[in-house]
Design a protein around this motif. Sequence first.
Motif, PDB file in Angstrom:
ATOM      1  N   MET A 158       0.833  -1.213   0.000  1.00 61.62           N
ATOM      2  CA  MET A 158       0.000   0.000   0.000  1.00 61.62           C
ATOM      3  C   MET A 158       0.866   1.262   0.000  1.00 61.62           C
ATOM      4  N   ILE A 159       1.946   1.228   0.759  1.00 61.13           N
ATOM      5  CA  ILE A 159       2.837   2.391   0.793  1.00 61.13           C
ATOM      6  C   ILE A 159       3.393   2.669  -0.599  1.00 61.13           C
ATOM      7  N   GLY A 160       3.881   1.638  -1.253  1.00 56.77           N
ATOM      8  CA  GLY A 160       4.404   1.813  -2.607  1.00 56.77           C
ATOM      9  C   GLY A 160       3.316   2.227  -3.585  1.00 56.77           C
ATOM     10  N   ALA A 161       2.143   1.620  -3.462  1.00 60.00           N
ATOM     11  CA  ALA A 161       1.040   1.935  -4.370  1.00 60.00           C
ATOM     12  C   ALA A 161       0.591   3.383  -4.203  1.00 60.00           C
ATOM     13  N   CYS A 162       0.432   3.822  -2.971  1.00 66.19           N
ATOM     14  CA  CYS A 162       0.022   5.207  -2.721  1.00 66.19           C
ATOM     15  C   CYS A 162       1.049   6.174  -3.295  1.00 66.19           C
ATOM     16  N   ARG A 163       2.293   5.898  -3.041  1.00 64.34           N
ATOM     17  CA  ARG A 163       3.378   6.785  -3.509  1.00 64.34           C
ATOM     18  C   ARG A 163       3.333   6.941  -5.029  1.00 64.34           C
ATOM     19  N   VAL A 164       3.203   5.832  -5.745  1.00 65.96           N
ATOM     20  CA  VAL A 164       3.197   5.865  -7.204  1.00 65.96           C
ATOM     21  C   VAL A 164       1.896   6.468  -7.739  1.00 65.96           C
ATOM     22  N   TYR A 165       0.771   6.081  -7.180  1.00 65.16           N
ATOM     23  CA  TYR A 165      -0.535   6.582  -7.633  1.00 65.16           C
ATOM     24  C   TYR A 165      -0.616   8.099  -7.488  1.00 65.16           C
ATOM     25  N   PHE A 166      -0.199   8.611  -6.337  1.00 63.89           N
ATOM     26  CA  PHE A 166      -0.255  10.058  -6.117  1.00 63.89           C
ATOM     27  C   PHE A 166       0.698  10.801  -7.047  1.00 63.89           C
ATOM     28  N   GLU A 167       1.843  10.216  -7.272  1.00 68.15           N
ATOM     29  CA  GLU A 167       2.811  10.817  -8.194  1.00 68.15           C
ATOM     30  C   GLU A 167       2.237  10.894  -9.609  1.00 68.15           C
ATOM     31  N   MET A 168       1.525   9.842 -10.018  1.00 65.10           N
ATOM     32  CA  MET A 168       0.914   9.826 -11.345  1.00 65.10           C
ATOM     33  C   MET A 168      -0.170  10.904 -11.464  1.00 65.10           C
ATOM     34  N   ILE A 169      -0.980  11.048 -10.416  1.00 62.74           N
ATOM     35  CA  ILE A 169      -2.026  12.080 -10.445  1.00 62.74           C
ATOM     36  C   ILE A 169      -1.394  13.460 -10.533  1.00 62.74           C
ATOM     37  N   ALA A 170      -0.382  13.705  -9.709  1.00 68.99           N
ATOM     38  CA  ALA A 170       0.281  15.011  -9.702  1.00 68.99           C
ATOM     39  C   ALA A 170       0.819  15.349 -11.091  1.00 68.99           C
ATOM     40  N   GLY A 171       1.425  14.394 -11.745  1.00 69.83           N
ATOM     41  CA  GLY A 171       1.936  14.626 -13.090  1.00 69.83           C
ATOM     42  C   GLY A 171       0.827  14.935 -14.070  1.00 69.83           C
ATOM     43  N   ASP A 172      -0.273  14.233 -13.943  1.00 73.85           N
ATOM     44  CA  ASP A 172      -1.389  14.415 -14.864  1.00 73.85           C
ATOM     45  C   ASP A 172      -2.068  15.772 -14.694  1.00 73.85           C
ATOM     46  N   ILE A 173      -2.087  16.279 -13.466  1.00 77.19           N
ATOM     47  CA  ILE A 173      -2.756  17.570 -13.222  1.00 77.19           C
ATOM     48  C   ILE A 173      -1.760  18.724 -13.172  1.00 77.19           C
ATOM     49  N   GLN A 174      -0.528  18.433 -13.492  1.00 74.04           N
ATOM     50  CA  GLN A 174       0.523  19.444 -13.635  1.00 74.04           C
ATOM     51  C   GLN A 174       0.797  20.234 -12.358  1.00 74.04           C
ATOM     52  N   VAL A 175       0.998  19.501 -11.267  1.00 73.66           N
ATOM     53  CA  VAL A 175       1.483  20.112 -10.029  1.00 73.66           C
ATOM     54  C   VAL A 175       2.761  19.376  -9.629  1.00 73.66           C
ATOM     55  N   LEU A 176       3.611  20.048  -8.896  1.00 74.65           N
ATOM     56  CA  LEU A 176       4.851  19.420  -8.442  1.00 74.65           C
ATOM     57  C   LEU A 176       4.546  18.501  -7.267  1.00 74.65           C
ATOM     58  N   PHE A 177       4.758  17.220  -7.482  1.00 72.42           N
ATOM     59  CA  PHE A 177       4.459  16.230  -6.445  1.00 72.42           C
ATOM     60  C   PHE A 177       5.239  16.518  -5.173  1.00 72.42           C
ATOM     61  N   SER A 178       6.497  16.906  -5.309  1.00 73.63           N
ATOM     62  CA  SER A 178       7.319  17.171  -4.123  1.00 73.63           C
ATOM     63  C   SER A 178       6.748  18.326  -3.304  1.00 73.63           C
ATOM     64  N   ASP A 179       6.174  19.322  -3.955  1.00 74.16           N
ATOM     65  CA  ASP A 179       5.559  20.437  -3.221  1.00 74.16           C
ATOM     66  C   ASP A 179       4.328  19.992  -2.443  1.00 74.16           C
ATOM     67  N   VAL A 180       3.514  19.154  -3.069  1.00 77.75           N
ATOM     68  CA  VAL A 180       2.309  18.656  -2.397  1.00 77.75           C
ATOM     69  C   VAL A 180       2.719  17.814  -1.194  1.00 77.75           C
ATOM     70  N   TRP A 181       3.681  16.927  -1.407  1.00 78.18           N
ATOM     71  CA  TRP A 181       4.136  16.045  -0.335  1.00 78.18           C
ATOM     72  C   TRP A 181       4.724  16.845   0.819  1.00 78.18           C
ATOM     73  N   THR A 182       5.551  17.807   0.502  1.00 77.18           N
ATOM     74  CA  THR A 182       6.175  18.646   1.531  1.00 77.18           C
ATOM     75  C   THR A 182       5.110  19.405   2.310  1.00 77.18           C
ATOM     76  N   SER A 183       4.117  19.891   1.617  1.00 77.27           N
ATOM     77  CA  SER A 183       3.038  20.612   2.272  1.00 77.27           C
ATOM     78  C   SER A 183       2.331  19.727   3.297  1.00 77.27           C
ATOM     79  N   ILE A 184       2.041  18.509   2.907  1.00 73.82           N
ATOM     80  CA  ILE A 184       1.362  17.601   3.840  1.00 73.82           C
ATOM     81  C   ILE A 184       2.261  17.267   5.019  1.00 73.82           C
TER      82      ILE A 184
END
Length: 145
Positions: A20-46
Amino acid sequence: MDTIYEQAVPFEDDWDVRTMIGACRVYFEMIAGDIQVLFSDVWTSISLKRYKPLIDSAQLDVREDIRADVRIICKELDLQKLRQQWKDKFALGVQMVAPYFLQMTDTAIRSRAVRSLSLANYMEHVVAAVMPVSHIAPFFMGCLV
């Protein structure tokens, strides 16, 4: 936006926490790329703006053994392999949720900020649904990109 929370997540019920940890990490990264936001910024914010203050102020109790286990799991993730493994499986899920984020378009800057915040909220929602409560904060803090 509420309907995004009604979308099925493309994970299997029998996956263990490590998967689940790996799946969440990859799934969220894919969404971030698709919606054109920096995944690292979202992650850091959380991790730094939501969970770190709660942990530092002792408002959120995190077991050190679980935190250590999650850190080890995150360090051992072969993200390249997982991206390839789940690319097709997660693509439909990304296609289902991405339009909800992309509808938030006013100006380029504002919409990116809104999409980032909305993705952060969605990430917390999904993680809370698929992982044990004891692993939520360690996941966001331990898998910092």
